[in-house]
Design a protein around this motif. Sequence first.
Motif, PDB file in Angstrom:
ATOM      1  N   ASN A   6       0.682  -1.318   0.161  1.00 50.45           N
ATOM      2  CA  ASN A   6       0.044  -0.022  -0.053  1.00 50.45           C
ATOM      3  C   ASN A   6       0.877   1.174  -0.164  1.00 50.45           C
ATOM      4  O   ASN A   6       0.712   2.141  -0.560  1.00 50.45           O
ATOM      5  CB  ASN A   6      -1.002  -0.013   1.258  1.00 50.45           C
ATOM      6  CG  ASN A   6      -0.168   0.079   2.651  1.00 50.45           C
ATOM      7  OD1 ASN A   6       0.724  -0.481   2.559  1.00 50.45           O
ATOM      8  ND2 ASN A   6      -0.799   0.780   3.549  1.00 50.45           N
ATOM      9  N   LEU A   7       1.994   1.217   0.713  1.00 51.05           N
ATOM     10  CA  LEU A   7       2.854   2.281   0.555  1.00 51.05           C
ATOM     11  C   LEU A   7       3.821   2.382  -0.686  1.00 51.05           C
ATOM     12  O   LEU A   7       4.086   3.701  -1.106  1.00 51.05           O
ATOM     13  CB  LEU A   7       3.865   2.278   1.778  1.00 51.05           C
ATOM     14  CG  LEU A   7       3.161   2.253   3.162  1.00 51.05           C
ATOM     15  CD1 LEU A   7       4.247   2.140   4.287  1.00 51.05           C
ATOM     16  CD2 LEU A   7       2.325   3.635   3.483  1.00 51.05           C
ATOM     17  N   CYS A  43      -3.504  -3.584   1.213  1.00 53.55           N
ATOM     18  CA  CYS A  43      -4.370  -2.998   0.492  1.00 53.55           C
ATOM     19  C   CYS A  43      -5.185  -4.011  -0.420  1.00 53.55           C
ATOM     20  O   CYS A  43      -4.678  -5.074  -0.603  1.00 53.55           O
ATOM     21  CB  CYS A  43      -3.766  -1.863  -0.148  1.00 53.55           C
ATOM     22  SG  CYS A  43      -2.449  -2.325  -1.462  1.00 53.55           S
ATOM     23  N   LEU A  44      -6.182  -3.479  -1.333  1.00 50.86           N
ATOM     24  CA  LEU A  44      -6.747  -4.335  -2.215  1.00 50.86           C
ATOM     25  C   LEU A  44      -6.048  -4.550  -3.415  1.00 50.86           C
ATOM     26  O   LEU A  44      -5.942  -5.704  -3.825  1.00 50.86           O
ATOM     27  CB  LEU A  44      -8.265  -3.652  -2.512  1.00 50.86           C
ATOM     28  CG  LEU A  44      -9.260  -4.268  -3.643  1.00 50.86           C
ATOM     29  CD1 LEU A  44      -9.605  -5.469  -3.051  1.00 50.86           C
ATOM     30  CD2 LEU A  44     -10.371  -3.310  -4.061  1.00 50.86           C
ATOM     31  N   VAL A 133     -13.211  -5.785   4.058  1.00 50.25           N
ATOM     32  CA  VAL A 133     -13.931  -5.779   5.489  1.00 50.25           C
ATOM     33  C   VAL A 133     -12.919  -5.835   6.492  1.00 50.25           C
ATOM     34  O   VAL A 133     -13.028  -5.226   7.553  1.00 50.25           O
ATOM     35  CB  VAL A 133     -14.690  -7.006   5.696  1.00 50.25           C
ATOM     36  CG1 VAL A 133     -15.533  -7.091   7.241  1.00 50.25           C
ATOM     37  CG2 VAL A 133     -15.942  -7.068   4.573  1.00 50.25           C
ATOM     38  N   SER A 134     -11.841  -6.657   6.656  1.00 53.48           N
ATOM     39  CA  SER A 134     -10.980  -6.485   7.874  1.00 53.48           C
ATOM     40  C   SER A 134     -10.267  -5.313   7.805  1.00 53.48           C
ATOM     41  O   SER A 134      -9.993  -4.834   9.028  1.00 53.48           O
ATOM     42  CB  SER A 134     -10.108  -7.668   7.569  1.00 53.48           C
ATOM     43  OG  SER A 134     -10.558  -9.028   7.437  1.00 53.48           O
ATOM     44  N   ARG A 135      -9.725  -4.713   6.605  1.00 52.47           N
ATOM     45  CA  ARG A 135      -8.983  -3.377   7.057  1.00 52.47           C
ATOM     46  C   ARG A 135     -10.159  -2.291   7.286  1.00 52.47           C
ATOM     47  O   ARG A 135      -9.686  -1.414   8.323  1.00 52.47           O
ATOM     48  CB  ARG A 135      -8.632  -3.189   5.545  1.00 52.47           C
ATOM     49  CG  ARG A 135      -7.232  -3.795   5.061  1.00 52.47           C
ATOM     50  CD  ARG A 135      -6.417  -3.235   3.775  1.00 52.47           C
ATOM     51  NE  ARG A 135      -7.548  -3.862   2.743  1.00 52.47           N
ATOM     52  CZ  ARG A 135      -7.494  -4.959   2.119  1.00 52.47           C
ATOM     53  NH1 ARG A 135      -6.525  -5.755   2.331  1.00 52.47           N
ATOM     54  NH2 ARG A 135      -8.494  -4.942   1.027  1.00 52.47           N
ATOM     55  N   VAL A 136     -11.411  -2.410   6.884  1.00 50.10           N
ATOM     56  CA  VAL A 136     -12.095  -1.441   7.311  1.00 50.10           C
ATOM     57  C   VAL A 136     -12.456  -1.504   8.829  1.00 50.10           C
ATOM     58  O   VAL A 136     -12.406  -0.565   9.672  1.00 50.10           O
ATOM     59  CB  VAL A 136     -13.280  -1.302   6.509  1.00 50.10           C
ATOM     60  CG1 VAL A 136     -14.605  -0.633   7.090  1.00 50.10           C
ATOM     61  CG2 VAL A 136     -13.343  -0.667   4.984  1.00 50.10           C
ATOM     62  N   GLY A 272     -10.493   4.251   0.905  1.00 49.30           N
ATOM     63  CA  GLY A 272     -11.142   4.723  -0.294  1.00 49.30           C
ATOM     64  C   GLY A 272     -11.281   3.653  -1.176  1.00 49.30           C
ATOM     65  O   GLY A 272     -12.217   3.191  -1.772  1.00 49.30           O
ATOM     66  N   GLU A 273      -9.880   2.932  -1.448  1.00 46.81           N
ATOM     67  CA  GLU A 273     -10.029   1.766  -2.345  1.00 46.81           C
ATOM     68  C   GLU A 273     -11.153   0.533  -1.961  1.00 46.81           C
ATOM     69  O   GLU A 273     -11.831  -0.064  -2.850  1.00 46.81           O
ATOM     70  CB  GLU A 273      -8.283   1.146  -2.392  1.00 46.81           C
ATOM     71  CG  GLU A 273      -8.254   0.023  -3.628  1.00 46.81           C
ATOM     72  CD  GLU A 273      -7.023  -0.320  -3.677  1.00 46.81           C
ATOM     73  OE1 GLU A 273      -6.575  -0.998  -4.609  1.00 46.81           O
ATOM     74  OE2 GLU A 273      -6.376  -0.539  -2.479  1.00 46.81           O
ATOM     75  N   ASP A 274     -11.052   0.321  -0.614  1.00 45.11           N
ATOM     76  CA  ASP A 274     -11.934  -0.735  -0.119  1.00 45.11           C
ATOM     77  C   ASP A 274     -13.439  -0.336  -0.359  1.00 45.11           C
ATOM     78  O   ASP A 274     -14.116  -1.131  -0.651  1.00 45.11           O
ATOM     79  CB  ASP A 274     -11.513  -0.896   1.139  1.00 45.11           C
ATOM     80  CG  ASP A 274     -10.272  -1.770   1.387  1.00 45.11           C
ATOM     81  OD1 ASP A 274      -9.827  -2.558   0.543  1.00 45.11           O
ATOM     82  OD2 ASP A 274      -9.374  -1.475   2.284  1.00 45.11           O
TER      83      ASP A 274
END
Length: 456
Positions: A6-7, A43-44, A133-136, A272-274
């Motif tokens: 993600n970075l 990230c996704l 879902v896990s990241r959110v 945002g991506e999720d």
Amino acid sequence: MKQRINLLMKEQPAGQKVQVDGWVRTRRDTGSFSFLELNDGSCLGNLQLIADKELENYESEIKNLTTGCSISVEGELRESPAKGQKVELHCTKVQVVGWSEPETYPLQKKRHSFEFLRDMSHLRPRTNALGAVSRVRSRLSFGIHRFFNERGFHQVHTPIITTSDCEGAGEMFQVMTVEESAGNVKPEDAFFGKTAGLTVSGQLQAEVYALALGNVYTFGPTFRAENSHTSRHLAEFWMIEPEMAFCDLECNMQLAEDMLKFVLADILENCGEDMVLFDKFIEKGIIAKLKGVIEKDFAHITYTEAVENLLAAKQKFEFPVEWGIDLQSEHERYLSEELYKCPLIVTDYPASIKPFYMRVNEDGKTVAAMDILVPGIGEIVGGSQREERYDILKERMVAAGIEIDEYEWYLDLRKYGTVPHSGFGLGFERLVQFATGMANIREVIPFPRTPGSAPC
């Protein structure tokens, strides 16, 4: 130094030498190199790798990589000519960390039903939707703590094992040793000296600390032995329960509204991506829905007004409506989705259907309670001003059949410097459901516990 994907996709310039770890999603070979899609869960999106045939293990290992294999990669970031990605990684070294059996690996490159994934709790977070879902969920948890921290609240770790049934509904899981369960131990010789169970709420203990520290909150697991198989119930779930001293019902409602708006705005900004995935595949329009919640004031009605609205509705309900009933999910959703079309706060419920600790209003029939109803879910927050008057509280406890001796400590709070105070409970999984659009609550908790099911 190892980097997270993600970075890399956001911050790292082309030409940077990096090392990343992750799991292979796909491999595609050409004449002189292989394209690998790598995901590390941060990230996704996947990071595209270019593995040249000149790598020493190209024929022996790289060309045998399959979905699910774990690898550690070193290489150089370069601008990507492909659409949809800023950079790609040209590998100088690919080390296989763990192979994946292609014949038995169940998560191939296709869409799987959530019911299918529920049977493999150990692998489902590797999928796009459940990973999102896990990241959110993680970000919502962070937002909850940040919200209360910025407002001077202190977190209190209330007990998981308790001797008090806050809701008085008899839905506690009893805790006992093997000897106790076999009936070989007298009640007075039990491990805790009395009957104990898994907590259904940390509220009563949180009140203790609110009346010493001012503003506190709990955030922990709770348990209810309710034999329900609906898409809205779990046997183990997480609750956020703030308690505020010198705070009435109005203060309580405002805090709950502010908290919901704060954490929803936070995930729209940072996930945002999720959220785009949920908007595209799970609940179309969910981003606009959440923005509407953030930007508009919540509607307010009393329970009596809610009943009047339901009685006047042209829609037929499965459960009949009359003053004095507890509102069902279909009633709550009609009010928030069809009638008001926004989050709705319902106040002043009949005392007969609410717990003993809620403050009795001047009419003697209702209590200073509030529920927040949201479209798609129904009740997401339930709270009240607590009964701070000793005599009235004791009278309600007796009427509810509560053993006064077991709750003397709770009554003491009304004897030694009592103050108006209030609080609410927010079911964290219902918040995650509302934020992601997931239809079944089992999809928003890592390891769902329901009647007949406790995987992993």
